[in-house]
Design a protein around this motif. Structure first.
Motif, PDB file in Angstrom:
ATOM      1  N   LEU A 109       0.920  -1.207  -0.096  1.00 43.30           N
ATOM      2  CA  LEU A 109      -0.031  -0.262  -0.003  1.00 43.30           C
ATOM      3  C   LEU A 109       0.899   1.071   0.079  1.00 43.30           C
ATOM      4  O   LEU A 109       0.453   2.289   0.495  1.00 43.30           O
ATOM      5  CB  LEU A 109      -0.843  -0.048   1.144  1.00 43.30           C
ATOM      6  N   VAL A 229      -9.605   0.285  -0.140  1.00 45.15           N
ATOM      7  CA  VAL A 229      -8.809  -0.784  -0.583  1.00 45.15           C
ATOM      8  C   VAL A 229      -9.997  -2.204  -0.632  1.00 45.15           C
ATOM      9  O   VAL A 229     -10.895  -2.151   0.324  1.00 45.15           O
ATOM     10  CB  VAL A 229      -7.745  -1.195   0.535  1.00 45.15           C
ATOM     11  N   LEU A 240      -4.526  -8.764  -2.197  1.00 51.31           N
ATOM     12  CA  LEU A 240      -4.975  -7.349  -2.381  1.00 51.31           C
ATOM     13  C   LEU A 240      -5.389  -7.244  -3.814  1.00 51.31           C
ATOM     14  O   LEU A 240      -4.871  -7.621  -4.848  1.00 51.31           O
ATOM     15  CB  LEU A 240      -3.898  -6.369  -2.197  1.00 51.31           C
ATOM     16  N   TYR A 243      -6.437  -0.542  -4.812  1.00 46.93           N
ATOM     17  CA  TYR A 243      -6.749   0.309  -3.604  1.00 46.93           C
ATOM     18  C   TYR A 243      -6.426   1.659  -4.483  1.00 46.93           C
ATOM     19  O   TYR A 243      -5.919   1.976  -5.460  1.00 46.93           O
ATOM     20  CB  TYR A 243      -5.745   0.632  -2.538  1.00 46.93           C
TER      21      TYR A 243
END
Length: 253
Positions: A109, A229, A240, A243
């Motif tokens: 991130l 996210v 993931l 985001y």
């Protein structure tokens, strides 16, 4: 934004079951291999407008074998129980923080916050505890579940839910985020989905929606950033998906 894949791996794979009913805010009755178990429900509020009956779910087994409910419901699916390739919706709002911490620490991130190794949990600001402090950036994580941003299949039973009223803690925390900028360079409200959600704009209905939106915009005016996210949960891991920042969109909303 997307990054290299470094998933959050479950120590023990999650177990698939089918929810028979949600007995109360804290307990779901779940069938696993013909046996019905009382399982902990990690969110006390409603989960969209879904009637939780004959709904597939994923369960984690507690390490505390003396706990009254050995299993926790981690995710549900709006696919048929017979579907071998289900998509899952994570409902454990506490676990969301563990996932966020992993992806911050692993640098996935970094477009939102750098120096993930400096992360600290539950930092006190004013009279509140915010979820993370990363370097000089406070982060508060919110995982909306009262309105699911997914297509609900025809076989799923639904009922019209009541309007969102539990807003005091939300307003308090975003206000504390704004106040944290007095001593820190940055503060982020991170809206987290444990499924691939479209861009979140908040609720346009409900008795307090305008008050909540005005409070969010006031905090943005003081320098708070809003990010989203999206994670993907499977029986073995959490990945993931993407985001992105939504600050300007929240102001327009």
């Amino acid at each position: 934004m997307q990054t290299n894949n470094n998933p959050f791996i479950f120590e023990t794979p999650l177990i698939e079951g089918v929810i028979c009913r949600r007995r109360n805010r804290f307990i779901m009755e779940v069938e696993v291999d013909g046996v019905i178990y009382d399982c902990h429900c990690p969110t006390t509020g409603r989960i969209g407008d879904i009637i939780l009956r004959d709904v597939p779910c994923l369960l984690s087994l507690s390490n505390n074998l003396s706990r009254k409910t050995l299993y926790t419901v981690e995710a549900i699916s709006v696919d048929l129980p017979s579907n071998a390739t289900k998509s899952w919706i994570g409902i454990n709002q506490n676990a969301a923080n563990r996932y966020v911490e992993h992806f911050i620490k692993s640098g996935q991130l970094s477009g939102m916050v750098n120096n993930g190794e400096a992360i600290k949990r539950e930092q006190k600001v004013g009279n509140s505890k915010l979820d993370f402090l990363v370097g000089n950036t406070y982060i508060e994580v919110k995982t909306p579940l009262t309105r699911l941003q997914v297509e609900v299949k025809e076989h799923i039973e639904t009922k019209e839910g009541s309007s969102f009223t539990s807003f005091e803690r939300f307003i308090k925390h975003i206000g504390e985020l704004a106040h944290s900028l007095n001593k820190n360079d940055k503060a982020i409200l991170l809206v987290c989905f444990i499924y691939d959600s479209s861009k979140y704009m908040g609720s346009s209905g409900g008795k307090y929606s305008s008050y909540i939106r005005n409070s969010v915009q006031s905090s943005i005016n003081q320098g708070v950033e809003v990010w989203q996210v999206n994670f993907k949960i499977t029986p073995t891991e959490v990945n993931l998906i993407r985001y992105f920042e939504t600050t300007k969109d929240m102001i327009k909303g």
